[in-house]
Enzyme design. Structure first.
Site, PDB file in Angstrom:
ATOM      1  N   HIS A  44       1.006  -1.299   0.310  1.00  0.00           N
ATOM      2  CA  HIS A  44       0.149   0.144  -0.411  1.00  0.00           C
ATOM      3  C   HIS A  44       0.918   1.143  -0.093  1.00  0.00           C
ATOM      4  O   HIS A  44       0.462   2.169  -0.789  1.00  0.00           O
ATOM      5  CB  HIS A  44      -0.862   0.491   0.970  1.00  0.00           C
ATOM      6  N   TYR A  47       4.513   0.352  -2.409  1.00  0.00           N
ATOM      7  CA  TYR A  47       4.219  -0.031  -4.190  1.00  0.00           C
ATOM      8  C   TYR A  47       5.712  -1.141  -4.962  1.00  0.00           C
ATOM      9  O   TYR A  47       6.295  -0.932  -5.917  1.00  0.00           O
ATOM     10  CB  TYR A  47       3.983   0.720  -5.392  1.00  0.00           C
ATOM     11  N   GLU A  89      -8.251   7.164  -5.410  1.00  0.00           N
ATOM     12  CA  GLU A  89      -7.792   5.562  -4.196  1.00  0.00           C
ATOM     13  C   GLU A  89      -8.874   4.805  -4.342  1.00  0.00           C
ATOM     14  O   GLU A  89      -9.935   5.505  -4.014  1.00  0.00           O
ATOM     15  CB  GLU A  89      -7.338   6.742  -3.154  1.00  0.00           C
ATOM     16  N   HIS A  91     -11.098   2.099  -1.220  1.00  0.00           N
ATOM     17  CA  HIS A  91     -10.875   1.970   0.030  1.00  0.00           C
ATOM     18  C   HIS A  91     -11.536   0.726  -0.050  1.00  0.00           C
ATOM     19  O   HIS A  91     -12.630   0.820   0.799  1.00  0.00           O
ATOM     20  CB  HIS A  91     -11.497   3.083   0.554  1.00  0.00           C
ATOM     21  N   GLU A 308      -4.123   5.594  12.365  1.00  0.00           N
ATOM     22  CA  GLU A 308      -4.867   5.682  11.175  1.00  0.00           C
ATOM     23  C   GLU A 308      -5.958   7.028  11.620  1.00  0.00           C
ATOM     24  O   GLU A 308      -6.988   7.356  10.718  1.00  0.00           O
ATOM     25  CB  GLU A 308      -5.120   4.905   9.899  1.00  0.00           C
ATOM     26  N   GLN A 310      -8.176   9.621  11.379  1.00  0.00           N
ATOM     27  CA  GLN A 310      -8.667  10.489  10.399  1.00  0.00           C
ATOM     28  C   GLN A 310      -8.788  11.937  10.224  1.00  0.00           C
ATOM     29  O   GLN A 310      -8.515  11.804  11.631  1.00  0.00           O
ATOM     30  CB  GLN A 310      -9.994  10.161   9.567  1.00  0.00           C
TER      31      GLN A 310
END
Lengths: 742, 237
Positions: A44, A47, A89, A91, A308, A310
């Site tokens: 993620h 790459y 992107e 999710h 993570e 937000q």
């Protein structure tokens, strides 16, 4: 090696990677340091499997203001001192577990990528894939995802102007939720994801940090899972109100030259935001986790670095000017805390109350091992492609019944049920709202318009990833051309299964090659993107699904077209063909073949020379004001395209072009075949001569199909259906499939 | 004339209202931050759409307590023109400047679409450029737009001519199908008893130019300007 396999699995690191870490570091990493590696050496963030392939994309273009992949999003010059910032992107994994919050935070994340660059977000699009709606789990996921996009997107004042959704058993265990955001800025306002020189301050702004989303990057997005219920706690919860305030405060702060760089905190949170900014600038960073405001007590440094949570941004501020930046966030009632600084030694140093907790060179973290695994095509595909579709029996139903069935099919039916839940007018720039080939936004203060579309056909990529990749680019750019805009840039989201399986890596490699070829030929470079691998459950991968977002520009936004038939008497013309073909090979990978015959077979094809010429002729017709409508022929073929034009315009058409040889025998291929590079346009009768000139000068074949007329869609002697019936079928498709027909 | 556009954290129609008033209507406008209290020199206050303070509790429930709302209340009591659009309508109801409340749409989903509005009275400062029975085409965009008041209140609104807009079909007929959110008596907009405060769920600022799909919103904004000029000329005369 003293590390347990279980620990490595949790971080999605292999034992080989662990050995590489020990060797490069010259010692065993402590658990915090290992956590940093696990996140940044994940697919993620790092790459690892895709980077070697992404080099195939040719990014040479005078319009690009930053190198693709080097920043949070791609930046495209549109003239007049303005630039567009865009990115799509995924999710997928969070949405499979908790659809509302997964989709909502997907929107939040992509929007932060855009305003992190100093751009005002002006449009959202989303590309969605689910299992069939006959399955209750798929209905739950679909409704939850739409509600999440609606709940978050509507609250932040960015219009949701387009996208697509498809349903197939291939996505039953693994839905796709790809969100795209587009922003606009003046060149001088561009902000980079850089840490600048040593001595700058690191300021964390926005939400407090909690235990949500730990291992999101390494876990959720970089491995395949058996039981998703276990993972629910790793999904974050969004706060769109705070995001809206963050947008305004960050854009206001970015106007000051005290702000050196801005990074959003996405996958791997503070770790990736700070390390990427440091790597871009070639400096080190020092962060004291004790200075990070928490929403929970007792969090370990590891948890703070990998959270993570937000709605957080990292701002690099010139030392001594922190007060002026903090004053902006104070005004918006947002927290801002100095949590560290940039250093000259190139080390990522994590402290807790001044005590060292971990030290790793930035260049080791940002340089994961890259893989080029074996690539072998799945042996069953050659036979599927070679299937003789001309031997297919004709359906029992009549052409009219078949058309109505296709219009009701969830893959073709009206998307109104979805987009009426999204605010697509806010900011008052939406010239063409969702439901047409592409959305069109005017750029205030200019005569220009921006056209946006997303496309990607998993079925075609499954049958032939190279052709499917080319077709994804062909269709996305064709949609933009249909409204009259010239495609100038692409963004992509590559949704695939596990690259560690040779047949999946083969799909990835070939789809990228096909996209790269079409992108180069159509002069629309890929300026940004995202890779989502490991989309599989219980060893079954999804259809390989590259989603392409296309950006087009038109100099005169007033000269645009929609699919809507306008006036009786207008001539209906097909661009791209000289006759109505009835070639069974055109049924390859079509919606008709899947829906009516339950087959996914055939050889997808696209002729890029024809594609380029057809798009250019269509743009010339629209920009000169001759075309009164324009619509791409895609899912469901020319019959569905004509029906959609008639439904949108509330007027019928009589198609009386002479049937070509075989049209009687293979009416299914003539009506529902999905040959590429075809656009249906209408013109006033006196303009037909000019259409001929434009097509001839672009070397584009064209065919007069008939005229706009009456209340029925009539196609030769094959079918006659009232437009009201077509409209009812089209409108009822999604509500009926959801069991909530109003 | 000068419009004041109020900005709460979470407001998103502020820039659209500003654009409509200045660029389309040719009037002056300035933003008023939710912590501001000075509304001097303002001739009409706009409380725009959005999700003030996130609206997590109930739409408008927090905004009514903000400092700027004290000034809005004073301004309205003194007869100043106030227009609340979408979230602004919700806030004006929460603040008690308009009767009733906006509840969740009856189908529980957000709705963004064009609707037809029947003008129920031209005898307000906000509809003087329309005629009773006119049908306007205007976008809505809300999740909590279902107007509710008890029967007695509704009867008195009807009797006093305070119902300004109703959702209707394109031909002006009010039907259950043309009501997008379950509002009682299909109410889309009302004025205060004194006639100087309007609340409406649809967004007039979103339909002020043909390129965006229509110009019917200008009728409402121009009515405000006309009313203001009429009042000013009466004052000076």
């Amino acid at each position: 090696m003293t590390i347990s396999q279980q620990t490595l699995d949790q971080l999605a690191l292999t034992s080989g990677e662990y050995e590489a870490i020990v060797e490069r570091l010259g010692r065993e990493p402590n658990p915090l340091e290992l956590g940093l590696f696990g996140s940044l050496w994940s697919e993620h963030c790092g790459y690892q499997h895709s980077k070697p392939l992404l080099g195939m994309f040719d990014a040479r273009s005078d319009r690009l203001l930053v190198a693709p992949g080097s920043e949070n999003a791609g930046v495209v010059d549109i003239g007049g001192g303005l630039a567009v910032v865009m990115k799509v992107e995924s999710h997928n994994h969070p949405s499979a577990i908790e659809p509302y919050e997964g989709a909502a935070t997907g929107v939040g994340g992509i929007v932060r990528d855009i305003f992190a660059m100093g751009a005002r977000p002006i449009a959202l699009l989303n590309s969605l894939r689910f299992g069939p709606l006959s399955d209750s789990r798929s209905r739950y996921l679909f409704q939850g995802v739409v509600a999440g996009i609606s709940g978050y997107g509507n609250c932040i004042g960015v219009p949701d102007v387009g996208g697509e959704v498809y349903f197939s058993p291939a996505y039953s265990g693994n839905p796709l939720v790809n969100a795209m955001c587009v922003g606009i800025l003046r060149h001088q306002d561009l902000r980079r994801a850089t840490a600048g020189a040593p001595g700058n301050l690191l300021m964390l702004v926005g939400a407090d940090t909690g235990r949500d989303g730990i291992h999101g990057a390494s876990g959720l997005a970089s491995r395949a899972f058996e039981d998703e219920r276990e993972l629910r706690p790793t999904v974050q919860v969004g706060n769109p109100f705070m995001e809206k305030s963050l947008i305004e405060a960050c854009l206001e702060a970015a106007e000051s030259d005290a702000v050196i760089g801005i990074q959003d905190l996405g996958a791997a949170g503070l770790t990736s935001a700070s390390v990427e900014a440091a790597a871009n600038a070639g400096v080190g960073i020092e962060i004291d986790v004790a200075r990070v405001p928490r929403r929970e007590s007792g969090m370990a440094p590891y948890e703070v670095m990998l959270s993570e949570s937000q709605e957080r941004m990292l701002i690099v501020v010139e030392r001594g000017r922190e007060d002026e930046v903090q004053a902006v966030f104070d005004r918006w009632d947002l927290r801002s805390d100095i949590i560290g600084k940039t250093t000259a030694d190139g080390i990522a140093r994590i402290l807790e109350d001044g005590e060292p907790r971990g030290e790793v060179p930035v260049r080791l973290l940002s340089d994961p091992p890259l893989y080029r695994p074996p690539s072998v095509e799945s042996p069953s595909l050659a036979a599927l492609r070679a299937a003789d579709l001309s031997a297919l029996p004709l359906p029992q139903s009549t052409p009219a019944e078949t058309l109505l069935r296709l219009l009701r099919s969830p893959n073709i039916a009206s998307r109104e049920w979805i987009f009426r839940q999204y605010d697509h007018h806010v900011q008052t720039n939406t010239v063409i709202a969702p439901g047409a080939d592409a959305a069109l936004l005017r750029i205030r203060g200019t005569s220009k318009g921006l056209a946006l579309s997303t496309d990607g056909n998993g079925r075609l990529c499954y049958l032939d990833p190279y052709a499917g990749g080319m077709i994804a680019v062909g269709e996305a750019t064709r949609n933009v051309s249909c409204v009259g805009a010239t495609p100038i840039a692409l963004t992509d989201c590559l949704n695939f299964g596990s690259p560690e399986r040779p047949e999946i890596y083969h799909q990835l490699e070939n789809a990228i090659a096909g996209m790269a070829e079409a992108s180069r030929r159509l002069r629309a470079p890929v300026v940004s993107g995202n890779v989502s691998l490991y989309n599989e459950t219980r060893g079954r991968g999804i259809y390989p699904t590259p989603v392409v977002g296309a950006l087009g520009i038109t100099e005169d936004v007033r000269a645009h077209a929609t699919p809507s038939f306008d006036s009786e008497g207008d001539v209906v013309v097909l661009l791209g063909r000289r006759s109505l073909e009835a070639d069974a090979a055109d049924l390859a990978g079509s919606e008709y073949l899947d829906l009516v015959h339950g087959r996914v077979e055939g050889q997808p094809r696209i002729d890029l020379d024809l594609e380029i010429a057809v798009q250019s002729a269509c743009r010339a017709l629209v920009s000169s004001g001759i075309a009164k409508s324009a619509h791409d022929c895609s899912d469901g073929g020319i019959a569905v395209a004509l029906a959609e034009c008639a439904i949108a315009g509330g007027v019928g058409a009589t198609i009386d072009a002479p049937p070509c040889e075989g049209a009687e025998r293979r009416w299914d291929a003539a009506l529902f075949g999905e040959g590429q590079s075809r656009i249906v346009v209408t013109v006033s009768p006196p303009d037909l001569a000019q259409l001929r000139d434009i097509c001839e000068s672009a070397s584009v074949a064209w065919l007069r199909l008939g005229e706009v007329f009456g209340a029925d869609l009539v196609i030769g002697n094959l079918l006659t259906v009232p437009v009201s019936r077509l409209a009812a079928a089209h409108r009822s498709g999604l509500p009926r499939a959801l069991g909530s027909l109003e | 004339m000068e419009f004041g556009v109020i900005v709460f954290p979470g407001t998103w129609s502020d820039a659209d209202c500003f654009h409509a008033v200045t660029d389309r209507l040719g009037q002056r406008a300035r933003f008023l931050w939710h912590k501001d209290t000075d509304v001097s020199g303002i001739d009409c206050l706009i409380v725009p759409g959005g999700f003030s303070y996130g609206d997590y509790l109930r739409a408008g429930a927090i905004a009514r307590f903000s400092p700027v709302m004290r000034s809005v209340e004073r301004f309205a009591r003194n007869g100043g023109l106030v227009i609340g659009i979408c979230n602004g309508f919700q806030i004006l109801c929460e603040a008690g400047l308009l009767p009733g409340a906006l509840m969740r749409n009856d189908h529980l989903q957000f709705r963004c679409q064009w609707v037809s509005l029947r003008v129920e009275t031209e005898r307000t400062s906000f509809t003087s450029q329309c005629r009773r029975g006119d049908v306007l085409s205007i976008p809505i965009s809300h999740g909590e737009g279902s107007y509710y008041a008890d029967d007695a209140t509704l009867d008195s609104l009807e009797a006093n001519g305070q119902i300004v807009f109703r959702y209707c079909e394109e031909d002006g007929e009010v039907t259950p199908a043309s009501n997008p959110n379950g509002s009682r008596r299909a109410i889309a907009g009302i004025v205060s008893a004194e006639g100087n405060v309007l609340g409406m769920m649809p967004h007039p600022e979103r339909c002020c130019e043909d390129l965006m799909g229509g110009e019917d919103g200008l009728l409402i904004l121009r009515s405000i300007v006309e009313s203001h000029h009429r009042a000013s000329s009466v004052d000076s005369g």
